[in-house]
Design an enzyme around this catalytic site. Structure first.
Site, PDB file in Angstrom:
ATOM      1  NE  ARG A   1      16.774 -22.966  26.228  1.00 31.20           N
ATOM      2  CZ  ARG A   1      18.008 -22.987  25.402  1.00 31.20           C
ATOM      3  NH1 ARG A   1      18.766 -22.348  25.218  1.00 31.20           N
ATOM      4  NH2 ARG A   1      17.680 -23.943  24.987  1.00 31.20           N
TER       5      ARG A   1
ATOM      6  CE  LYS B   1      15.375 -27.880  23.522  1.00 29.96           C
ATOM      7  NZ  LYS B   1      16.651 -27.565  24.402  1.00 29.96           N
TER       8      LYS B   1
ATOM      9  CB  THR C   1      22.252 -23.561  26.092  1.00 25.88           C
ATOM     10  OG1 THR C   1      23.057 -23.045  24.313  1.00 25.88           O
ATOM     11  CG2 THR C   1      22.307 -24.855  25.810  1.00 25.88           C
TER      12      THR C   1
ATOM     13  NE  ARG D   1      19.483 -19.482  19.783  1.00 24.07           N
ATOM     14  CZ  ARG D   1      20.393 -20.433  20.301  1.00 24.07           C
ATOM     15  NH1 ARG D   1      19.437 -22.058  19.938  1.00 24.07           N
ATOM     16  NH2 ARG D   1      21.679 -21.017  21.466  1.00 24.07           N
TER      17      ARG D   1
ATOM     18  CE1 TYR E   1      18.960 -29.686  20.075  1.00 28.63           C
ATOM     19  CE2 TYR E   1      18.203 -31.245  20.375  1.00 28.63           C
ATOM     20  CZ  TYR E   1      18.118 -30.100  20.491  1.00 28.63           C
ATOM     21  OH  TYR E   1      17.461 -29.022  21.474  1.00 28.63           O
TER      22      TYR E   1
ATOM     23  CG  PHE F   1      24.462 -33.427  25.755  1.00 30.40           C
ATOM     24  CD1 PHE F   1      23.887 -33.381  24.415  1.00 30.40           C
ATOM     25  CD2 PHE F   1      25.950 -33.021  26.027  1.00 30.40           C
ATOM     26  CE1 PHE F   1      24.393 -31.729  23.363  1.00 30.40           C
ATOM     27  CE2 PHE F   1      26.746 -31.473  24.703  1.00 30.40           C
ATOM     28  CZ  PHE F   1      25.610 -31.486  24.023  1.00 30.40           C
TER      29      PHE F   1
ATOM     30  CD  GLU G   1      16.612 -26.123  13.955  1.00 25.83           C
ATOM     31  OE1 GLU G   1      16.100 -25.587  14.429  1.00 25.83           O
ATOM     32  OE2 GLU G   1      18.023 -26.151  14.661  1.00 25.83           O
TER      33      GLU G   1
HETATM   34  P1  DAT Z   1      20.787 -24.786  22.424  1.00 27.84           P
HETATM   35  O1  DAT Z   1      19.462 -25.305  22.665  1.00 27.84           O
HETATM   36  O2  DAT Z   1      20.734 -23.233  23.249  1.00 27.84           O
HETATM   37  O3  DAT Z   1      20.628 -24.021  21.066  1.00 27.84           O
HETATM   38  P2  DAT Z   1      22.770 -26.369  22.057  1.00 27.84           P
HETATM   39  O4  DAT Z   1      22.645 -25.808  19.896  1.00 27.84           O
HETATM   40  O5  DAT Z   1      24.504 -26.211  22.341  1.00 27.84           O
HETATM   41  O6  DAT Z   1      21.661 -25.290  22.572  1.00 27.84           O
HETATM   42  O7  DAT Z   1      22.362 -27.665  22.570  1.00 27.84           O
HETATM   43  C1  DAT Z   1      21.044 -27.982  21.935  1.00 27.84           C
HETATM   44  C2  DAT Z   1      20.428 -29.088  23.165  1.00 27.84           C
HETATM   45  O8  DAT Z   1      20.985 -29.886  24.462  1.00 27.84           O
HETATM   46  C3  DAT Z   1      20.461 -28.045  24.472  1.00 27.84           C
HETATM   47  O9  DAT Z   1      19.603 -26.635  24.484  1.00 27.84           O
HETATM   48  C4  DAT Z   1      20.359 -28.988  25.599  1.00 27.84           C
HETATM   49  C5  DAT Z   1      21.471 -30.281  25.293  1.00 27.84           C
HETATM   50  N1  DAT Z   1      22.825 -29.682  25.581  1.00 27.84           N
HETATM   51  C6  DAT Z   1      23.678 -29.064  25.014  1.00 27.84           C
HETATM   52  N2  DAT Z   1      25.026 -29.441  26.085  1.00 27.84           N
HETATM   53  C7  DAT Z   1      24.627 -30.196  26.652  1.00 27.84           C
HETATM   54  C8  DAT Z   1      25.410 -30.287  28.260  1.00 27.84           C
HETATM   55  N3  DAT Z   1      26.369 -30.045  29.086  1.00 27.84           N
HETATM   56  N4  DAT Z   1      24.839 -31.426  28.851  1.00 27.84           N
HETATM   57  C9  DAT Z   1      23.341 -32.364  28.728  1.00 27.84           C
HETATM   58  N5  DAT Z   1      22.863 -31.194  27.447  1.00 27.84           N
HETATM   59  C10 DAT Z   1      23.105 -30.450  26.636  1.00 27.84           C
HETATM   60 MG    MG Z   2      21.250 -25.192  19.103  1.00 31.73          MG
END
Ligand code: DAT
Ligand code: MG
Length: 137
Positions: free
Chosen positions: A104, A11, A93, A87, A51, A59, A128
């Site tokens: 992470r 990222k 996350t 993963r 996304y 968010f 994706e």
């Molecule tokens: P991942 O990236 O582990 O697949 P995700 O699909 O739940 O996680 O979310 C995608 C992205 O969105 C994550 O990497 C960062 C952002 N994100 C997720 N939850 C968040 C939150 N509560 N506040 C801010 N950004 C968030």
């Molecule tokens: Mg995700």
């Protein structure tokens, strides 16, 4: 044997902080094969599509502007169980939930800038890869 492909990404925070080599080398050290790799700045439309599952989340707007706000490194990576293995290598996350040794855990402190992306299932990977490497694989 279950050879799969996943979509992985460094990222904008990871690129800005000079972590591309570190992250690419984790794939190489592990023995996964990098099929394609490109640096690009994604449009808000592409990131929004990527996304789409988070469209209703509070968010979402910040997530799209962050991801489209600077260059990323997009990758197609191949190997046995690579979807779930990547993963696992990324970590949870929320960095404070991630296990020591994961990317992470080692390189992130916040959930909104957590350095790397990885598809969460084989179906997500196919979707994706189709978005980010349309007609290129
Ligand atoms: P991942 O990236 O582990 O697949 P995700 O699909 O739940 O996680 O979310 C995608 C992205 O969105 C994550 O990497 C960062 C952002 N994100 C997720 N939850 C968040 C939150 N509560 N506040 C801010 N950004 C968030
Ligand atoms: Mg995700």
């Amino acid at each position: 044997m279950s050879i799969e492909r996943t979509f992985a990404m460094v990222k904008p925070d990871g690129v800005r902080r000079g972590l591309v080599g570190e992250i690419v080398s984790r794939f190489e050290q592990k023995g996964f094969k990098i099929i394609a790799l490109k640096m690009m700045t994604a449009s808000p439309e592409l990131v929004g599509e990527h996304y789409a599952e988070h469209r209703e989340r509070p968010f979402f707007g910040g997530l799209v502007s962050f991801l489209s706000g600077g260059p990323v490194v997009a990758m197609c990576v191949e190997g046995e169980q690579v979807v779930s293995e990547w993963r696992r290598m990324m970590g949870a996350t929320r960095p404070w939930d991630s296990a020591p040794g994961t990317i992470r855990f080692e390189f992130a402190t916040t959930v909104d800038e957590n350095v790397v992306h990885g598809s969460d299932s084989a179906d997500s990977a196919a979707r994706e890869l189709g978005l980010w490497f349309k007609g290129e694989l």
